[in-house]
Write a protein that holds these residues in place. Structure first.
Motif, short mmCIF file in Angstrom:
data_model
loop_
_atom_site.label_atom_id
_atom_site.label_comp_id
_atom_site.label_asym_id
_atom_site.label_seq_id
_atom_site.Cartn_x
_atom_site.Cartn_y
_atom_site.Cartn_z
N PRO A 166 31.92 -17.18 -2.62
CA PRO A 166 32.21 -17.17 -4.05
C PRO A 166 32.97 -15.92 -4.47
O PRO A 166 32.63 -14.80 -4.07
CB PRO A 166 30.82 -17.22 -4.69
N THR A 167 34.02 -16.12 -5.25
CA THR A 167 34.90 -15.03 -5.64
C THR A 167 35.28 -15.17 -7.11
O THR A 167 34.87 -16.13 -7.78
CB THR A 167 36.15 -15.02 -4.72
N ASP A 168 36.05 -14.23 -7.62
CA ASP A 168 36.44 -14.29 -9.02
C ASP A 168 37.61 -15.24 -9.25
O ASP A 168 37.61 -16.05 -10.17
CB ASP A 168 36.80 -12.89 -9.53
N VAL A 169 38.63 -15.14 -8.39
CA VAL A 169 39.84 -15.94 -8.57
C VAL A 169 40.30 -16.50 -7.23
O VAL A 169 40.31 -15.79 -6.22
CB VAL A 169 40.99 -15.09 -9.19
N ASP B 203 35.62 -23.61 -14.02
CA ASP B 203 35.02 -23.22 -12.75
C ASP B 203 35.68 -23.99 -11.62
O ASP B 203 35.99 -25.18 -11.75
CB ASP B 203 33.52 -23.53 -12.75
N VAL B 204 35.91 -23.30 -10.50
CA VAL B 204 36.57 -23.92 -9.34
C VAL B 204 35.50 -24.36 -8.35
O VAL B 204 34.69 -23.54 -7.88
CB VAL B 204 37.54 -22.93 -8.68
N GLN B 205 35.50 -25.65 -8.04
CA GLN B 205 34.55 -26.21 -7.09
C GLN B 205 35.26 -27.15 -6.14
O GLN B 205 36.30 -27.73 -6.47
CB GLN B 205 33.44 -26.99 -7.82
N ARG C 167 35.26 -30.78 -3.99
CA ARG C 167 34.88 -32.13 -4.44
C ARG C 167 33.41 -32.43 -4.20
O ARG C 167 32.83 -33.30 -4.86
CB ARG C 167 35.74 -33.19 -3.73
N THR C 168 32.82 -31.69 -3.28
CA THR C 168 31.40 -31.91 -3.00
C THR C 168 30.52 -31.02 -3.88
O THR C 168 29.29 -30.98 -3.72
CB THR C 168 31.09 -31.63 -1.52
N GLY C 169 31.14 -30.29 -4.82
CA GLY C 169 30.37 -29.49 -5.77
C GLY C 169 30.06 -28.08 -5.35
O GLY C 169 29.25 -27.40 -6.00
N VAL C 170 30.71 -27.59 -4.30
CA VAL C 170 30.48 -26.21 -3.85
C VAL C 170 31.29 -25.25 -4.72
O VAL C 170 32.51 -25.39 -4.82
CB VAL C 170 30.86 -26.03 -2.36
N TYR C 171 30.61 -24.29 -5.32
CA TYR C 171 31.27 -23.33 -6.20
C TYR C 171 32.15 -22.39 -5.38
O TYR C 171 31.74 -21.87 -4.34
CB TYR C 171 30.23 -22.53 -6.97
N VAL C 172 33.37 -22.13 -5.89
CA VAL C 172 34.32 -21.27 -5.18
C VAL C 172 34.70 -20.05 -6.03
O VAL C 172 34.68 -18.92 -5.54
CB VAL C 172 35.59 -22.05 -4.78
N ALA C 173 35.09 -20.27 -7.30
CA ALA C 173 35.62 -19.16 -8.10
C ALA C 173 35.47 -19.44 -9.59
O ALA C 173 35.28 -20.57 -10.03
CB ALA C 173 37.08 -18.92 -7.75
N LYS C 174 35.59 -18.36 -10.38
CA LYS C 174 35.59 -18.48 -11.84
C LYS C 174 36.84 -19.18 -12.34
O LYS C 174 36.81 -19.96 -13.29
CB LYS C 174 35.51 -17.10 -12.48
N LYS C 175 37.98 -18.88 -11.70
CA LYS C 175 39.28 -19.38 -12.15
C LYS C 175 40.17 -19.54 -10.92
O LYS C 175 39.89 -19.02 -9.84
CB LYS C 175 39.96 -18.39 -13.11
N SER C 176 41.29 -20.25 -11.12
CA SER C 176 42.28 -20.38 -10.04
C SER C 176 43.69 -20.25 -10.60
O SER C 176 43.99 -20.80 -11.67
CB SER C 176 42.14 -21.72 -9.32
N VAL C 177 44.53 -19.54 -9.89
CA VAL C 177 45.96 -19.46 -10.21
C VAL C 177 46.71 -20.20 -9.13
O VAL C 177 46.54 -19.94 -7.93
CB VAL C 177 46.45 -18.00 -10.29
N THR C 178 47.52 -21.17 -9.55
CA THR C 178 48.31 -21.96 -8.60
C THR C 178 49.78 -21.62 -8.83
O THR C 178 50.35 -21.95 -9.86
CB THR C 178 48.06 -23.46 -8.82
N PHE C 179 50.38 -20.97 -7.87
CA PHE C 179 51.75 -20.49 -8.03
C PHE C 179 52.75 -21.61 -7.83
O PHE C 179 52.46 -22.64 -7.21
CB PHE C 179 52.01 -19.33 -7.06
N GLY C 180 53.95 -21.40 -8.36
CA GLY C 180 55.00 -22.39 -8.25
C GLY C 180 56.36 -21.75 -8.05
O GLY C 180 56.49 -20.53 -7.87
N LEU C 181 57.39 -22.56 -8.14
CA LEU C 181 58.75 -22.12 -7.84
C LEU C 181 59.22 -21.03 -8.79
O LEU C 181 60.04 -20.19 -8.41
CB LEU C 181 59.71 -23.33 -7.93
N ASP C 182 58.70 -21.01 -10.04
CA ASP C 182 59.15 -19.99 -10.98
C ASP C 182 58.83 -18.58 -10.50
O ASP C 182 59.54 -17.62 -10.84
CB ASP C 182 58.58 -20.23 -12.38
#
Length: 396
Positions: free
Chosen positions: A160-163, A184-186, A188-203
């Motif tokens: 488990p991490t912040d981001v 909250d980032v989990q 599909r089986t419901g395992v908690y991973v992070a408070k938030k997620s940033v998904t980068f892109g081409l920009d």
């Protein structure tokens, strides 16, 4: 043997003492105006929980930490229709350590961005990049599916991490921009991973470079967007003064108001004016460590005017205008609708670096005084020196 004082010496000493006392008292009377300064807590406007990413204090949305250490984990993904054309390590190095160093400087050392990464390879997503229909207005459900697909492709335990940072190959043009997932980032089986997620892109690769990480991570700490969501010019509300607006602006350092909210500035570095009257204040450049950084003038329970000193140093080295920057803050205005608005104190000056607000500050070399007439507040630059800039606030 006692030392005797001649009467003429005594008279001379009395006259010197009396003259010095009068001069000191006169100086105090002349230089010290009425100073109705409030306890600084009076200017800490509370966040409005009914307003998304309200710009007040104490907003609650399971925000990532803004002081101490913000921990993050980074994984790299590619697609059947966009296989990686670079190494995962090269994309890691595109963002870091530059983004972490940016936070260290902006926060005066208060925040450490600690990013762990699996740079061993790219993990193949289960569907094509094009199939996600990546576009502005991306739905919560589609964004969550993308993140959970990335976690399934990674198929390893993440403590488990912040981001969580999900970094696609630069070859995936269909993943066009870089949003932050605010739930909250989990798995599909419901395992908690992070408070938030940033998904980068081409920009990130084509336009914003590593600073997009600082912009989006700002959202994980619950900072709002300062550019308009209605399609108007990016600099409509604040010009290029804070990268929560225009990421590539000439003066990207965070506003003093947000540095105060994030815990990077102490209460002792903020002057609060909550009553009518005249006060004088000293400001030192926001980009340097230590010293007074902002004067906050309270208009009411949801609005303040902030004065801060911006220079062409540090993170703002590309600034095309320096001096005392004024802006309003509204805790009842949502992200993307202008919760912070820079005051254009030089409306007839044209612009610099492509935006009319980029030359908005007051200074002795330009416009020295400005009145926010609808609030009855006048700000005047009184003096400038190596010790800082002195300003006068008239609050009626």
């Amino acid at each position: 043997m006692d030392r005797l004082i001649h009467p003429s010496q005594a008279l001379a000493w009395f006259l010197v003492w009396h003259t010095t006392l009068l001069a000191t008292v006169s100086a105090v009377m002349v230089k010290t105006p009425h100073r109705p300064r409030a306890d600084v807590s009076a200017c800490k406007l509370a966040a409005n929980e009914d307003v998304y990413l309200s710009a007040g204090f104490g907003y609650e949305l399971n925000c990532a930490p803004s002081t101490g250490t913000l921990n993050a984990f980074m994984i790299f993904v590619d697609f059947d229709d966009a296989p990686a054309i670079e190494t995962a390590q090269s994309l890691h190095d595109f963002f870091l350590p530059a983004a972490a160093e940016w936070y260290a400087e902006s926060s005066y050392g208060a925040l450490t961005l600690n990013v762990k990464a699996d740079t061993s390879r790219f993990y193949r997503m289960p569907v094509t990049a094009a199939s996600y229909g990546w576009a502005r207005g991306l739905s919560y459900e589609t964004h969550e599916k993308y993140i959970q697909d990335a976690l399934a492709a990674y198929n390893q335990t993440i403590a488990p991490t912040d981001v969580l940072y999900v970094v696609p190959t630069a070859n995936a043009a269909a993943i066009s921009f870089s949003p932050t997932f605010m739930g909250d980032v989990q798995t599909r089986t419901g395992v908690y991973v992070a408070k938030k997620s940033v998904t980068f892109g081409l920009d990130a690769y084509k336009t914003w470079k590593y600073l997009v990480l600082n912009h989006e991570t700002g959202h994980t700490m619950c900072l709002p967007d300062y550019y308009p969501f209605n399609g108007s010019a990016t600099g409509l509300f604040i010009g290029g003064w804070d990268l929560m607006g225009l990421i590539s602006g000439p003066s990207p350092d965070y506003f003093a108001w947000d540095k105060w909210r994030l815990g990077w500035l102490s209460d002792e570095q903020i002057d609060c004016v909550a009553e009518t009257g005249s006060t004088t204040h000293i400001l030192t450049p926001l980009e340097t460590t230590g010293g007074p950084k902002a004067v906050v003038i309270k208009h009411n329970s949801t609005n303040v005017l902030v004065a801060e000193l911006r220079s062409a140093d540090g993170l703002d080295s590309a600034s095309c205008s320096t001096g005392v920057l004024l802006y309003t803050v509204s805790t009842t205005t949502a992200t993307g609708e202008g919760p912070v608005r820079v005051v254009d104190t030089t409306p007839r000056s044209g612009d610099c670096a492509g935006d009319k607000l980029n030359d908005a500050p007051l200074s002795l070399a330009g416009t020295t005084t400005y009145t926010v007439s609808e609030w009855g507040i006048t700000v005047t630059v009184v003096g400038e020196s190596s010790a800082g800039t002195e300003i006068k606030i008239d609050n009626s």
